[in-house]
Design a protein around this motif. Structure first.
Motif, short mmCIF file in Angstrom:
data_model
loop_
_atom_site.label_atom_id
_atom_site.label_comp_id
_atom_site.label_asym_id
_atom_site.label_seq_id
_atom_site.Cartn_x
_atom_site.Cartn_y
_atom_site.Cartn_z
N SER A 1 49.05 -40.91 46.70
CA SER A 1 49.96 -41.77 46.15
C SER A 1 51.38 -40.90 45.48
O SER A 1 52.15 -40.99 45.72
CB SER A 1 49.12 -42.64 44.97
N ILE B 1 55.19 -40.83 46.69
CA ILE B 1 56.18 -41.14 45.67
C ILE B 1 57.29 -39.78 45.96
O ILE B 1 58.45 -39.98 46.04
CB ILE B 1 55.71 -40.96 44.15
N SER C 1 58.61 -46.30 48.32
CA SER C 1 57.95 -47.32 47.57
C SER C 1 56.60 -47.42 47.47
O SER C 1 56.10 -47.64 48.67
CB SER C 1 58.91 -48.46 47.49
N LEU D 1 50.66 -50.86 44.79
CA LEU D 1 49.74 -49.97 44.24
C LEU D 1 48.38 -51.01 44.12
O LEU D 1 48.42 -51.62 43.21
CB LEU D 1 49.98 -49.52 42.96
N THR E 1 54.49 -42.55 36.86
CA THR E 1 55.64 -43.10 36.50
C THR E 1 57.09 -42.23 36.26
O THR E 1 58.00 -42.62 36.56
CB THR E 1 55.54 -43.87 35.09
N ALA F 1 58.06 -41.50 39.87
CA ALA F 1 58.75 -42.68 40.28
C ALA F 1 60.27 -42.83 39.89
O ALA F 1 61.08 -43.04 40.48
CB ALA F 1 57.84 -43.85 40.17
N LEU G 1 57.31 -49.01 41.79
CA LEU G 1 55.75 -49.09 41.99
C LEU G 1 55.69 -50.59 41.69
O LEU G 1 55.72 -51.25 40.79
CB LEU G 1 55.26 -48.32 40.79
N LEU H 1 52.24 -48.78 33.37
CA LEU H 1 53.41 -49.51 34.47
C LEU H 1 54.61 -50.12 33.79
O LEU H 1 55.76 -49.87 34.04
CB LEU H 1 52.71 -50.43 35.15
#
Length: 395
Positions: A119, A123, A128, A131, A145, A148, A155, A237
């Motif tokens: 993952s 990124i 994109s 998840l 995060t 990202a 995400l 998130l």
């Protein structure tokens, strides 16, 4: 308003890779893609050991690359795909390499911390991510995060609860959010007391009343560990402190989660208990695509009930608050200890109530550790596995 994706000739199909295509999320994703095959092109499919299903999926979807994680199945997979133009690779590094191939959207559905490195690689490659692998966000949420934001990628949560929050969250008014409300079905033991939980069998624990899920996730639902993990995931998130995230028991699993704003408004997302809905939203985002799932019928009088969770019956919801307050390595320890404890329960080495005991005791023994990079996460995961494996059950 639901509508099919625009299939006009000038619109390029969305390129997709699926890590963990033979699992429940992967299979649901493929069902959706096959319902509108003109809208998507498949780049990479991966699986751990189910080479036969992986080969079938690759042929149906005309995938460009497939990867089998277990090297022992490479030759068999190669044979299944003989005569096609599909490239075949094997091994963990090959999965990471596959995640680095540029696509419009990568579905991350590998179970457990094993999906984390792939993952993160996705990124960094500018992909994109949809998840489904909550462990990645739990164990390395701040790292993910931050990356990202650095690479300016989306995400998109596939968990029904976080997907519901994602749909209900007004990004322009993020400062006006009073709280996030995660709903929980309560699993199969919502009405049973602690004494009745002592002799729960594996078969009882994996029989979820509303959702068809894998064995590990079903046990997590039975202990409410899944909701505790979702509190951590939501915190990272949506950049919310734990005291702004509540959990409500909602046995009907119709309201999938809500966002409450400071003016008293509560925005929720509702729908049938069908994982294809959040997956479809992630696949078609920022648009929506038609699915074959059932719609809610309000004319039949929907019965929606909500109640506060009993943290004495489900202590995972108590433990997670301290885990988030402590931060750093505690979420990683929490996740890994639970993973080991559930595996031991499924193998009938420990009793059902030993799961949460092992998690809490592991947290106490391990204390807290700083997390600065992925190596810190993996080293802590290894150390935690040793400790959680050695704690004896109390029953």
């Amino acid at each position: 308003m639901l509508y099919e994706l625009d299939l006009s000739p000038e619109l390029k199909p969305k390129s997709i890779s699926i890590l963990g295509s033979t699992g429940s999320v992967g299979k649901s994703t493929i069902d959706l893609i096959l319902s509108q095959p003109e809208s998507f092109e498949i780049n990479v499919l991966t699986a751990n050991s189910n080479y036969k299903l992986l080969a079938e999926q690759a042929i149906k979807l005309n995938a460009q690359h497939v990867v089998i994680g277990n090297d022992n199945y490479y030759a068999k997979l190669k044979k299944e795909l003989a005569g096609t133009n599909i490239s075949v690779a094997s091994g963990y590094q090959a999965i990471i390499d596959g995640a680095s191939i540029k696509v419009d959207l990568l579905i991350s559905a590998i179970v457990g911390i094993a999906g984390l490195k792939a993952s993160m690689q996705a990124i960094k490659s500018g992909n994109s991510i949809a998840l489904a692998n909550k462990e990645s966000m739990v164990c390395a949420g701040r790292l993910m995060t931050n990356e990202a934001k650095k690479y300016n990628i989306d995400l998109l949560p596939i968990d029904s609860e976080h997907n519901a929050i994602f749909q209900s969250l007004e990004k322009a008014n993020i400062e006006s959010v009073k709280r996030l409300i995660l709903t929980a079905s309560g699993g199969p033991f919502l009405r049973q007391n602690r004494d009745e939980l002592k002799d729960i069998t594996v078969e009882q624990a994996i029989a979820h009343p509303n959702w068809s899920m894998g064995r590990k996730i079903s046990v997590d639902s039975a202990t409410m560990m899944n909701k505790a993990l979702e509190v951590i995931e939501a915190s990272y998130l949506f950049d919310m402190k734990q005291d702004k995230i509540d959990v409500l028991m909602h046995p009907q699993s119709i309201v999938h989660s809500c966002v409450e704003y400071i003016d008293g408004s509560i925005i929720s997302q509702m729908g049938a208990s069908d994982m294809r809905t959040p997956i479809a939203y992630a696949l078609s985002y920022p648009n929506r695509m038609k699915t074959s799932g059932n719609s809610l019928d309000f004319s039949n009088g929907l019965n929606l009930t909500f109640e506060q969770p009993d943290i004495n019956r489900f202590p995972a919801l108590r433990i997670v608050r301290e885990v988030l307050k402590n931060g750093q390595g505690q979420p990683t320890i929490f996740n890994t200890a639970n993973e080991i404890a559930v595996d031991r329960f499924l193998n009938k080495e420990i009793a059902f109530l030993d799961i949460e005991m092992i998690v809490e005791k592991t947290l106490d023994i391990m204390g807290n550790k700083q997390i600065n990079n992925l190596d810190d996460v993996y080293n802590l995961d290894i150390e935690t596995r040793v400790i959680a494996s050695e704690i004896k059950g109390i029953n």
